[in-house]
Write a protein that holds these residues in place. Structure first.
Motif, PDB file in Angstrom:
ATOM      1  N   SER A 620       0.446  -0.915   0.172  1.00 51.30           N
ATOM      2  CA  SER A 620       0.004  -0.041   0.466  1.00 51.30           C
ATOM      3  C   SER A 620       0.836   0.963   0.161  1.00 51.30           C
ATOM      4  CB  SER A 620      -0.811  -0.158   1.391  1.00 51.30           C
ATOM      5  OG  SER A 620      -0.365   0.069   2.380  1.00 51.30           O
ATOM      6  N   SER A 621       0.150   2.156  -0.387  1.00 52.87           N
ATOM      7  CA  SER A 621       1.089   3.630  -0.396  1.00 52.87           C
ATOM      8  C   SER A 621       1.304   4.165   1.218  1.00 52.87           C
ATOM      9  CB  SER A 621      -0.117   4.391  -0.645  1.00 52.87           C
ATOM     10  OG  SER A 621      -0.898   4.756  -0.036  1.00 52.87           O
ATOM     11  N   SER A 622       1.142   3.702   2.211  1.00 53.60           N
ATOM     12  CA  SER A 622       1.144   4.027   3.114  1.00 53.60           C
ATOM     13  C   SER A 622       1.988   3.284   4.192  1.00 53.60           C
ATOM     14  CB  SER A 622       0.426   3.732   4.588  1.00 53.60           C
ATOM     15  OG  SER A 622      -0.133   2.717   4.039  1.00 53.60           O
ATOM     16  N   GLY A 623       2.273   1.568   3.464  1.00 56.87           N
ATOM     17  CA  GLY A 623       3.157   0.940   3.691  1.00 56.87           C
ATOM     18  C   GLY A 623       4.107   0.377   3.019  1.00 56.87           C
ATOM     19  N   MET A 624       4.875   1.146   2.019  1.00 57.41           N
ATOM     20  CA  MET A 624       5.315   0.744   0.563  1.00 57.41           C
ATOM     21  C   MET A 624       7.200   0.563   0.350  1.00 57.41           C
ATOM     22  SD  MET A 624       6.452   2.289  -2.623  1.00 57.41           S
ATOM     23  CE  MET A 624       4.265   2.342  -3.883  1.00 57.41           C
ATOM     24  N   LYS A 625       7.629   0.238   0.894  1.00 55.26           N
ATOM     25  CA  LYS A 625       9.472  -0.038   1.374  1.00 55.26           C
ATOM     26  C   LYS A 625       9.699   0.727   0.366  1.00 55.26           C
ATOM     27  CE  LYS A 625      10.601  -4.014   2.144  1.00 55.26           C
ATOM     28  NZ  LYS A 625      10.709  -6.012   1.448  1.00 55.26           N
ATOM     29  N   GLY A 626      10.007   1.342  -0.420  1.00 49.47           N
ATOM     30  CA  GLY A 626      10.439   2.486  -1.072  1.00 49.47           C
ATOM     31  C   GLY A 626      11.779   1.871  -1.776  1.00 49.47           C
ATOM     32  N   LEU A 627      12.925   2.930  -2.232  1.00 52.19           N
ATOM     33  CA  LEU A 627      13.959   1.957  -2.795  1.00 52.19           C
ATOM     34  C   LEU A 627      14.882   1.271  -1.408  1.00 52.19           C
ATOM     35  CD1 LEU A 627      15.030   5.036  -4.858  1.00 52.19           C
ATOM     36  CD2 LEU A 627      13.951   3.392  -5.276  1.00 52.19           C
ATOM     37  N   GLU A 628      14.840   1.439  -0.611  1.00 52.95           N
ATOM     38  CA  GLU A 628      15.491   1.120   0.660  1.00 52.95           C
ATOM     39  C   GLU A 628      15.063  -0.351   1.252  1.00 52.95           C
ATOM     40  OE1 GLU A 628      18.752   3.027   0.684  1.00 52.95           O
ATOM     41  OE2 GLU A 628      18.098   1.330   2.461  1.00 52.95           O
ATOM     42  N   CYS A 629      13.339  -0.955   0.891  1.00 51.45           N
ATOM     43  CA  CYS A 629      12.538  -1.833   1.167  1.00 51.45           C
ATOM     44  C   CYS A 629      13.314  -2.304   2.545  1.00 51.45           C
ATOM     45  CB  CYS A 629      12.904  -3.641   0.168  1.00 51.45           C
ATOM     46  SG  CYS A 629      13.353  -2.807  -1.399  1.00 51.45           S
ATOM     47  N   SER A 630      12.188  -1.958   3.370  1.00 46.92           N
ATOM     48  CA  SER A 630      12.590  -2.463   3.972  1.00 46.92           C
ATOM     49  C   SER A 630      11.632  -3.549   5.327  1.00 46.92           C
ATOM     50  CB  SER A 630      11.260  -1.946   6.195  1.00 46.92           C
ATOM     51  OG  SER A 630      11.818  -1.308   7.143  1.00 46.92           O
ATOM     52  N   PRO A 631      12.516  -4.246   5.874  1.00 52.68           N
ATOM     53  CA  PRO A 631      11.952  -5.429   5.932  1.00 52.68           C
ATOM     54  C   PRO A 631      11.130  -5.597   6.819  1.00 52.68           C
ATOM     55  CG  PRO A 631      13.984  -5.513   7.128  1.00 52.68           C
ATOM     56  CD  PRO A 631      13.691  -4.218   6.077  1.00 52.68           C
ATOM     57  N   SER A 632      10.442  -4.817   7.142  1.00 55.03           N
ATOM     58  CA  SER A 632       9.520  -5.329   8.456  1.00 55.03           C
ATOM     59  C   SER A 632       8.163  -5.387   8.381  1.00 55.03           C
ATOM     60  CB  SER A 632       9.752  -4.025   9.151  1.00 55.03           C
ATOM     61  OG  SER A 632       9.317  -2.612   8.648  1.00 55.03           O
ATOM     62  N   THR A 633       8.068  -5.547   6.798  1.00 55.21           N
ATOM     63  CA  THR A 633       6.373  -5.760   7.009  1.00 55.21           C
ATOM     64  C   THR A 633       5.929  -7.023   6.822  1.00 55.21           C
ATOM     65  OG1 THR A 633       7.485  -5.643   4.170  1.00 55.21           O
ATOM     66  CG2 THR A 633       6.448  -3.738   5.229  1.00 55.21           C
ATOM     67  N   PRO A 634       5.171  -7.561   6.443  1.00 49.38           N
ATOM     68  CA  PRO A 634       4.295  -9.222   7.370  1.00 49.38           C
ATOM     69  C   PRO A 634       4.715  -9.703   5.558  1.00 49.38           C
ATOM     70  CG  PRO A 634       2.932  -7.435   6.508  1.00 49.38           C
ATOM     71  CD  PRO A 634       3.528  -6.237   6.498  1.00 49.38           C
ATOM     72  N   THR A 635       4.938  -8.675   4.504  1.00 50.34           N
ATOM     73  CA  THR A 635       4.565 -10.100   3.379  1.00 50.34           C
ATOM     74  C   THR A 635       5.611 -10.965   3.120  1.00 50.34           C
ATOM     75  OG1 THR A 635       3.527  -7.581   1.852  1.00 50.34           O
ATOM     76  CG2 THR A 635       4.566  -9.009   0.791  1.00 50.34           C
ATOM     77  N   MET A 636       5.757 -11.959   2.595  1.00 53.97           N
ATOM     78  CA  MET A 636       6.641 -12.568   2.756  1.00 53.97           C
ATOM     79  C   MET A 636       6.673 -13.696   1.462  1.00 53.97           C
ATOM     80  SD  MET A 636       7.778 -13.057   6.051  1.00 53.97           S
ATOM     81  CE  MET A 636       7.507 -11.297   7.140  1.00 53.97           C
ATOM     82  N   ASN A 637       7.666 -14.174   1.148  1.00 56.47           N
ATOM     83  CA  ASN A 637       8.110 -14.751   0.100  1.00 56.47           C
ATOM     84  C   ASN A 637       8.448 -15.890  -0.057  1.00 56.47           C
ATOM     85  OD1 ASN A 637      10.656 -15.057   0.446  1.00 56.47           O
ATOM     86  ND2 ASN A 637      11.312 -13.026  -0.549  1.00 56.47           N
ATOM     87  N   SER A 638       9.057 -16.695  -1.392  1.00 57.68           N
ATOM     88  CA  SER A 638       8.946 -18.019  -1.326  1.00 57.68           C
ATOM     89  C   SER A 638       9.811 -18.514  -0.078  1.00 57.68           C
ATOM     90  CB  SER A 638       8.782 -18.924  -2.387  1.00 57.68           C
ATOM     91  OG  SER A 638       7.274 -17.880  -3.912  1.00 57.68           O
ATOM     92  N   TYR A 639      11.384 -17.727  -0.644  1.00 59.87           N
ATOM     93  CA  TYR A 639      12.185 -17.586   0.184  1.00 59.87           C
ATOM     94  C   TYR A 639      12.174 -18.356   2.094  1.00 59.87           C
ATOM     95  CZ  TYR A 639      15.347 -18.072  -3.532  1.00 59.87           C
ATOM     96  OH  TYR A 639      16.115 -18.964  -4.191  1.00 59.87           O
ATOM     97  N   PHE A 640      10.784 -17.450   2.639  1.00 56.20           N
ATOM     98  CA  PHE A 640      10.473 -17.406   3.887  1.00 56.20           C
ATOM     99  C   PHE A 640      10.261 -18.400   5.022  1.00 56.20           C
ATOM    100  CE2 PHE A 640       7.240 -17.710   7.333  1.00 56.20           C
ATOM    101  CZ  PHE A 640       7.535 -16.386   8.616  1.00 56.20           C
ATOM    102  N   HIS A 641       9.441 -19.543   4.074  1.00 58.66           N
ATOM    103  CA  HIS A 641       9.683 -20.579   4.715  1.00 58.66           C
ATOM    104  C   HIS A 641      10.920 -21.814   4.333  1.00 58.66           C
ATOM    105  CE1 HIS A 641       6.787 -23.706   6.451  1.00 58.66           C
ATOM    106  NE2 HIS A 641       7.416 -25.298   5.126  1.00 58.66           N
ATOM    107  N   LYS A 642      11.108 -21.385   3.179  1.00 55.81           N
ATOM    108  CA  LYS A 642      12.060 -22.730   3.328  1.00 55.81           C
ATOM    109  C   LYS A 642      13.738 -21.835   4.255  1.00 55.81           C
ATOM    110  CE  LYS A 642      16.200 -23.552  -0.248  1.00 55.81           C
ATOM    111  NZ  LYS A 642      17.017 -23.476  -1.555  1.00 55.81           N
ATOM    112  N   PHE A 643      13.918 -20.412   4.789  1.00 53.37           N
ATOM    113  CA  PHE A 643      14.360 -20.279   5.553  1.00 53.37           C
ATOM    114  C   PHE A 643      14.257 -20.273   6.796  1.00 53.37           C
ATOM    115  CE2 PHE A 643      14.908 -16.188   8.424  1.00 53.37           C
ATOM    116  CZ  PHE A 643      16.153 -16.511   8.905  1.00 53.37           C
ATOM    117  N   MET A 644      13.239 -20.523   7.655  1.00 54.17           N
ATOM    118  CA  MET A 644      12.625 -21.221   8.634  1.00 54.17           C
ATOM    119  C   MET A 644      13.041 -22.303   8.612  1.00 54.17           C
ATOM    120  SD  MET A 644      11.211 -18.655  10.373  1.00 54.17           S
ATOM    121  CE  MET A 644      12.038 -17.530   9.831  1.00 54.17           C
ATOM    122  N   ILE A 645      12.601 -23.815   7.890  1.00 56.50           N
ATOM    123  CA  ILE A 645      12.949 -24.676   7.733  1.00 56.50           C
ATOM    124  C   ILE A 645      14.705 -24.691   8.394  1.00 56.50           C
ATOM    125  CG2 ILE A 645      13.462 -27.263   6.612  1.00 56.50           C
ATOM    126  CD1 ILE A 645      10.717 -26.320   5.253  1.00 56.50           C
TER     127      ILE A 645
END
Length: 894
Positions: A620-645
């Motif tokens: 969203s416009s309020s939670g956009m990461k911008g160029l720095e892409c802050s990792p604090s957003t809850p959006t998780m990708n395909s590597y998240f589950h792999k990382f947890m394993i």
């Protein structure tokens, strides 16, 4: 002539010899031992013949002259020219020299009338005395000038005839004289003949004056050959002769500068101090000539300079540096264009053991760096980048510091031109970041280089490959139709790389593969210093922010080393490592779902083709990461589950890591990522964990973090109320995994205010295998109840009517505990509960102690059955481990 004086004199002599005519020395040395024979008149001929036997060639030169006057002339010349020991009559050296000079001219067959030759000989012998012509070397070196009468007489004997040939333009006769002096004497096998030949060549040069430039090749070559003579005195004579030749010719010697420099560089390293002193005077003269002239051929000189600059002799190095400083000081000579040719050699010289040479070299490099700062547009940065990379890794501190300072300036001045060399620069810079205070200066400069280079990476680098491919596709039809290449599209480095138009044409490619390889190697090396590892992790994080598309191609190879780094001793390293892992787990560029089968046909083995979702659609416009892409957003990708394993596997294989750093790592991940996703994902993985003991330990660790960590305050509040379907789903997910540990399951029920279910669970504890570890965990739970986290629970104990199962559950724990401090603590707490008679109330009329409207959606009966199932598995596993231990003990006894 004496070296170092401004006045040109006749060739000088060795200071050890007595003062006598300079020309006498010249001629007496030439003809000290030759064999002269007057031949008998051959039958049938009316003319006598004279034979001259040279020491080098052994050839015999025959010349005939009219019989009328030459016999007398030869006889007179031979009488005066013979050494003193050959006759009883004493002859002054000057008179003997005059006779020898005439005899030379006649014997060489120079075309001169016999009468004129005889006249000159007689006039010279009568007019010139020892007092007139002899002036000591001391006077010559003091710059004494002869009187006009004496100078005229000396010139007559020294070079009058040569000048007459010049005036008459008799080039062939002049070349003949020079050839005889060179071949027969300067290159003779006899040392005295070589000395005389050298002085004779210098005398010819003085006599020729400005015209000596026409014969410089013939004059210089034999002198340079004598530079290699084994006799130091002869090398000195050669140096002195060349000084006279160069002094007369001045700017005419520049076409022969390469051979002169080559010979002079050898004399600079000569072991004899006199020769070295003479070479310094000649060197000074050449420098003056080069400085005054605007016709110096720098292009042909650079290859020779590049060759000589690698000499290991300290005097030769000093000679080379002095010339570089001189050439750099000449405004008309642009040595900066050829700096890539000599830069490596300069850094080699900078490591010399001699402090003076190091200082001179440091000065030369400093002058070059100042020039680079003034004119960066004309500097060939790309050609010197690899040279600096090599010397930035030198063992010598001065070389390394100087090269690092150059690298810093190059990165700041050249900018993105240095990007293709980033991998090499990082190889040299990163290890320096871990230096101690003994190399503080190098460390500071390296840090600046590292930061400056990192700033050159921009988000456009992530799209550059695609843009270049598109440009190539669009340009192909034009190139094919035109039939020729557009020269303006050449992207090679040029001097105008800093202009606006050239920047648009020139595309600098970021060598990301090389950078990642260097970073991965430093991360894998266990001997890498802490600051270097931190810098590597900062680079990885920066690259994942700026170029996520390209970086995720390397994620599979980087992930093992990143997980291994979690075992590092430094908390700061672990924090940076977790930032990188969190960015990998949360970046939208890490999405791999939705890739069709057709897309994977061209993918290389072991590589994953990444599909990048639209950032605007996910954020969203309020939670956009911008160029720095802050990792604090809850959006998780395909590597998240792999990382947890992989993280849980790491904890399973390294129990010490779990005990020492496990809570710290998980708390930091909860800050960097979404805590709910982390606990949900880990609970799902632990539910299928085959190692039940590890699962129980991991659940206990997660439960402690959940109950005590301030970073999970919001998650605890979410579980405490259970008002939303998401919170109920999270509770059920956690509960199924928490069943690996009975006590943690009860604590989860206390947290979620499911007191009745907690009471039911405690009732089941009687069927469990109560061990010391079990009782220890109950003890810890009692301690947790006294913590601020469970303040609300202790306050609810005041309302016995609404929370009877809470009181019962606590009494159940009290009955499980042995007589210990925890027992006393909980007993005292329960004694504070008001109206204990209320515990006898009808439980059917009491509330269940549950809050929230969505609680009824939870099937507690099913959860209780799942708890029993999991605990039965643990019981079987403990029995198997006990049986294996007994078998092992029996084998040991047997």
């Amino acid at each position: 002539m004496a070296l170092g004086t401004e006045q040109v004199y006749a060739p000088g002599t060795n200071p050890a010899q007595p003062a006598f005519s300079v020309l006498g020395v010249f001629l007496s040395l030439i003809f000290r031992n030759p064999v002269w024979e007057e031949c008998e008149e051959e039958e049938g001929k009316s003319q006598p013949v004279v034979q001259i036997h040279g020491f080098r060639s052994g050839k015999t030169h025959h010349r005939t002259s009219p019989a009328a006057s030459l016999p007398c002339l030869w006889h007179q010349a031979r009488t005066y020219a013979l050494p003193l020991s050959s006759g009883s009559k004493r002859i002054f050296p000057t008179v003997r020299a005059a006779g020898t000079w005439c005899l030379l001219l006649a014997g060489a067959g120079l075309e001169m009338e016999p009468f004129a030759l005889k006249q000159q000989f007689v006039r010279a012998c009568r007019a010139v005395t020892v007092g007139d012509l002899s002036f000591g070397v001391g006077r010559a070196r003091r710059g004494c000038v002869m009187s006009p009468g004496r100078k005229g007489a000396a010139a007559l004997l020294r070079a009058g005839l040569v000048r007459e040939f010049v005036a008459q333009a008799k080039t062939s006769q002049i070349k003949h004289v020079i050839q005889i002096l060179s071949q027969e004497f300067a290159l003779s096998l006899h040392p005295h003949s070589r000395k005389g030949g050298l002085i004779g060549l210098a005398a010819c040069s003085i006599a020729l004056g400005k015209d000596s430039g026409l014969y410089l090749k013939e004059l210089i070559e034999p002198v340079l050959t004598c530079f290699n003579d084994a006799d130091s005195r002869l090398r000195y004579y050669a140096c002195e002769a060349l000084y006279n030749i160069v002094k007369v010719a001045r700017g005419s010697v520049l076409p022969h500068f390469d051979v002169l420099f080559d010979g002079l560089s050898r004399l600079a390293a000569d072991p004899d101090p006199n020769v070295k002193s003479g070479s310094e005077l000649l060197d000074r003269l050449l420098k003056d000539i080069v400085t005054e002239s605007n016709q110096f051929d720098l292009v042909s000189f650079i290859p020779l300079l590049r060759e000589r600059i690698y000499s290991n002799n300290q005097y030769a190095r000093q000679f080379i540096i002095s010339w570089i400083l001189v050439l750099e000081s000449v405004p008309d000579i642009n040595l900066l264009d050829y700096l890539p040719e000599i830069l490596d050699g300069l850094f080699q010289i900078l490591g010399d053991n001699n402090k003076e040479i190091r200082k001179m070299c440091e000065m030369a490099l400093g002058e070059f760096l100042k020039e680079i700062k003034k004119n960066p547009s004309s500097v060939k940065f790309a050609e010197m980048a690899n040279i600096l990379v090599i010397h930035c890794q030198a063992a010598d501190d001065l070389i390394q510091l100087t090269a690092m300072c150059w690298m810093r300036e190059f990165i700041q001045l050249a900018g993105r031109v240095m990007l293709p060399y980033s991998s090499g620069i990082l190889t040299a810079v990163l290890p320096c970041l871990s230096y101690d205070d003994r190399k503080k200066n190098i460390k500071q400069v390296a840090n600046v280089c590292n930061q400056s280079l990192m700033k050159l990476v921009i988000p456009e680098d992530d799209e550059m490959d695609e843009a270049r491919q598109l440009t190539t596709i669009l340009a192909e039809p034009t190139s094919a139709s035109s039939g020729f290449l557009d020269v303006s599209s050449d992207s090679s480095f040029s001097g105008s790389v800093f202009t606006a138009s050239s920047c648009e044409r020139t595309q600098v490619t970021l060598n990301l593969d090389g950078i990642v390889q260097v970073l991965d190697c430093h991360l894998h090396d266990t001997s890498t210093g802490m600051m270097t590892r931190i810098a590597v992790l900062k680079w990885l994080y920066h690259l994942y922010i700026k170029t996520p598309r390209k970086m995720f191609r390397h994620t599979d190879s980087l992930l093992p080393n990143l997980l291994r780094t979690l075992s590092d001793e430094s908390d700061e390293v672990i924090l940076k490592d977790l930032e990188v892992l969190a960015e990998i787990a949360s970046s939208p560029a890490g999405q791999t779902e939705g890739r069709g089968a057709s897309d994977s046909s061209d993918v290389q083995p072991n590589l994953v083709e990444l599909q990048v979702p639209d950032r605007a659609g996910q954020l969203s416009s309020s939670g956009m990461k911008g160029l720095e892409c802050s990792p604090s957003t809850p959006t998780m990708n395909s590597y998240f589950h792999k990382f947890m394993i992989n993280l849980l596997k790491r904890f399973s294989s390294e129990r010490k890591l779990l005990e020492a750093r496990g809570p710290f790592i998980i708390r930091q991940l909860c800050l960097l990522l979404n805590a709910e996703n982390i606990f949900h994902s880990m609970a799902d993985i632990l539910l299928r964990e085959e190692d039940l003991k590890f699962a129980s330990t991991m659940v206990h660790t997660l439960n402690t973090i959940l109950l005590t960590s301030s970073e999970l305050f919001q998650l605890r509040n979410q579980l405490k109320e259970l008002k939303t379907p998401e919170s109920c789903n999270l509770f059920c997910c956690l509960y199924r995994s928490w069943c690996h540990n009975p006590v943690t399951t009860v604590s989860l029920c206390f947290l979620t205010q499911n007191y009745k279910h907690a009471y039911d669970l405690i009732q089941k504890f009687g069927d469990l295998d109560v061990t010391v570890d079990f009782l220890t965990e109950v003890d810890k739970l009692v301690q947790l109840i006294e913590c601020p986290i469970f303040t609300y629970l202790r306050l609810q104990m005041l309302d016995v009517k609404k929370n009877p199962y809470l009181i019962k559950a606590l009494y159940g724990l009290l009955m499980l505990l042995p007589q210990s401090s925890a027992f006393q603590l909980l007993s005292h707490r329960l004694q504070c509960v008001p109206n204990p008679e209320l515990l006898q109330m009808d439980s059917t009329k009491a509330t269940t102690g549950l809050r929230g409207t969505s609680v009824s959606n939870i099937n507690y009966t099913e959860l209780l059955q799942h708890f029993e199932k999991v605990q039965n598995k643990h019981l079987e596993a403990r029995h198997q481990r006990a049986g294996q231990a007994e078998q092992l003990d029996r084998r040991v006894v047997l």
